[in-house]
Write an enzyme that holds these catalytic residues in place. Structure first.
Site, PDB file in Angstrom:
ATOM      1  N   TYR A  98     -12.271  -1.234  -4.084  1.00 33.37           N
ATOM      2  CA  TYR A  98     -12.826  -1.436  -2.749  1.00 33.37           C
ATOM      3  C   TYR A  98     -14.337  -1.217  -2.708  1.00 33.37           C
ATOM      4  CZ  TYR A  98      -8.236  -1.948  -0.519  1.00 33.37           C
ATOM      5  OH  TYR A  98      -7.010  -2.415  -0.120  1.00 33.37           O
ATOM      6  N   ASN A 139      -2.267  -0.212   6.662  1.00 31.17           N
ATOM      7  CA  ASN A 139      -1.791  -1.506   7.149  1.00 31.17           C
ATOM      8  C   ASN A 139      -0.896  -2.256   6.167  1.00 31.17           C
ATOM      9  OD1 ASN A 139      -3.776  -2.221   5.383  1.00 31.17           O
ATOM     10  ND2 ASN A 139      -5.120  -3.181   6.895  1.00 31.17           N
ATOM     11  N   GLU A 159      -9.342  -9.615  -8.798  1.00 32.30           N
ATOM     12  CA  GLU A 159      -8.381  -8.553  -8.472  1.00 32.30           C
ATOM     13  C   GLU A 159      -7.149  -8.619  -9.372  1.00 32.30           C
ATOM     14  OE1 GLU A 159      -9.834  -8.338  -3.798  1.00 32.30           O
ATOM     15  OE2 GLU A 159      -7.805  -9.049  -4.241  1.00 32.30           O
ATOM     16  N   LYS A 207       0.821  -1.215   0.000  1.00 33.58           N
ATOM     17  CA  LYS A 207       0.000   0.000   0.000  1.00 33.58           C
ATOM     18  C   LYS A 207       0.862   1.275   0.000  1.00 33.58           C
ATOM     19  CE  LYS A 207      -4.055  -2.268   2.003  1.00 33.58           C
ATOM     20  NZ  LYS A 207      -5.128  -2.169   3.039  1.00 33.58           N
ATOM     21  N   HIS A 244      -2.242  -5.521   1.096  1.00 31.56           N
ATOM     22  CA  HIS A 244      -3.537  -6.147   0.816  1.00 31.56           C
ATOM     23  C   HIS A 244      -3.341  -7.625   0.479  1.00 31.56           C
ATOM     24  CE1 HIS A 244      -7.471  -6.884  -1.056  1.00 31.56           C
ATOM     25  NE2 HIS A 244      -6.807  -7.480  -2.027  1.00 31.56           N
TER      26      HIS A 244
HETATM   27  N1  UDP Z   1     -10.008  -0.400   6.839  1.00 32.04           N
HETATM   28  C1  UDP Z   1     -10.080   0.752   7.586  1.00 32.04           C
HETATM   29  N2  UDP Z   1     -10.804   0.731   8.752  1.00 32.04           N
HETATM   30  C2  UDP Z   1     -11.469  -0.376   9.191  1.00 32.04           C
HETATM   31  C3  UDP Z   1     -11.408  -1.535   8.410  1.00 32.04           C
HETATM   32  C4  UDP Z   1     -10.679  -1.523   7.245  1.00 32.04           C
HETATM   33  O1  UDP Z   1      -9.499   1.763   7.222  1.00 32.04           O
HETATM   34  O2  UDP Z   1     -12.108  -0.313  10.247  1.00 32.04           O
HETATM   35  C5  UDP Z   1      -9.230  -0.405   5.584  1.00 32.04           C
HETATM   36  C6  UDP Z   1      -7.887  -1.126   5.746  1.00 32.04           C
HETATM   37  O3  UDP Z   1      -6.920  -0.475   4.916  1.00 32.04           O
HETATM   38  C7  UDP Z   1      -8.226  -2.506   5.226  1.00 32.04           C
HETATM   39  C8  UDP Z   1      -9.171  -2.174   4.073  1.00 32.04           C
HETATM   40  O4  UDP Z   1      -9.942  -1.079   4.567  1.00 32.04           O
HETATM   41  O5  UDP Z   1      -7.078  -3.218   4.828  1.00 32.04           O
HETATM   42  C9  UDP Z   1     -10.090  -3.289   3.641  1.00 32.04           C
HETATM   43  O6  UDP Z   1     -10.796  -3.770   4.788  1.00 32.04           O
HETATM   44  P1  UDP Z   1     -10.977  -5.323   5.047  1.00 32.04           P
HETATM   45  O7  UDP Z   1     -11.958  -5.469   6.166  1.00 32.04           O
HETATM   46  O8  UDP Z   1     -11.272  -6.009   3.745  1.00 32.04           O
HETATM   47  O9  UDP Z   1      -9.537  -5.760   5.607  1.00 32.04           O
HETATM   48  P2  UDP Z   1      -8.379  -6.654   4.965  1.00 32.04           P
HETATM   49  O10 UDP Z   1      -9.047  -7.694   4.092  1.00 32.04           O
HETATM   50  O11 UDP Z   1      -7.491  -5.716   4.180  1.00 32.04           O
HETATM   51  O12 UDP Z   1      -7.660  -7.250   6.149  1.00 32.04           O
HETATM   52 MG    MG Z   2     -10.450  -7.532   2.602  1.00 32.25          MG
END
Ligand code: UDP
Ligand code: MG
Length: 139
Positions: free
Chosen positions: A51, A114, A128, A11, A117
């Protein structure tokens, strides 16, 4: 390719702060083969489409801004059980909950920023991968 590929993005904040190489090292050391890789700037429209599943969530606007603030490294990775094994390697969405030895434990700044991805299903891995790469860019 079903069942043995996943899609990842390093990211924007991780690319900007110089951890790209360290994250790629962890990916390779954990048995993944790189099938495609490129540095890419997402437009807000592309980040929003990628997203779209989160479009009703309160963090969606900030997520779209963040994911288009600078280049990402997009990649297709191959390994047996790629999706599940890569989700284990990146760790929990919130780095406070991520296990030792995971990419997010090592490099994530926050639950939003974080570092990395990982696709959440074989079906989404293919969607994707095809969103970011044409067939001639996959090896
Ligand atoms: N995210 C965020 N706040 C939250 C949850 C998710 O900003 O409370 C962002 C974070 O960058 C995350 C992305 O949205 O990686 C996609 O969320 P997801 O729940 O799919 O998490 P992931 O699959 O990336 O672990
Ligand atoms: Mg996810």
């Amino acid at each position: 390719m079903a069942n043995n590929i996943t899609f990842t993005m390093i990211k924007p904040e991780a690319v900007a702060n110089g951890t790209t190489g360290k994250i790629i090292d962890m990916i390779i050391e954990n048995g993944f083969t790189i099938k495609a890789m490129k540095l890419k700037q997402l437009s807000k429209e592309e980040a929003g489409e990628f997203y779209a599943v989160h479009s009703e969530r309160p963090f969606y606007g900030e997520l779209v801004d963040y994911m288009s603030e600078g280049p990402i490294v997009a990649a297709i990775l191959e390994k047996d059980n790629a999706v599940e094994d890569f989700r284990a390697l990146i760790g929990s969405t919130d780095p406070a909950e991520a296990a030792e030895g995971t990419i997010r434990k090592a490099y994530a700044e926050s639950k939003a920023k974080n570092a990395c991805h990982g696709s959440d299903s074989d079906e989404n891995a293919l969607i994707e991968a095809n969103f970011h790469f044409s067939a001639s860019e996959m090896f």
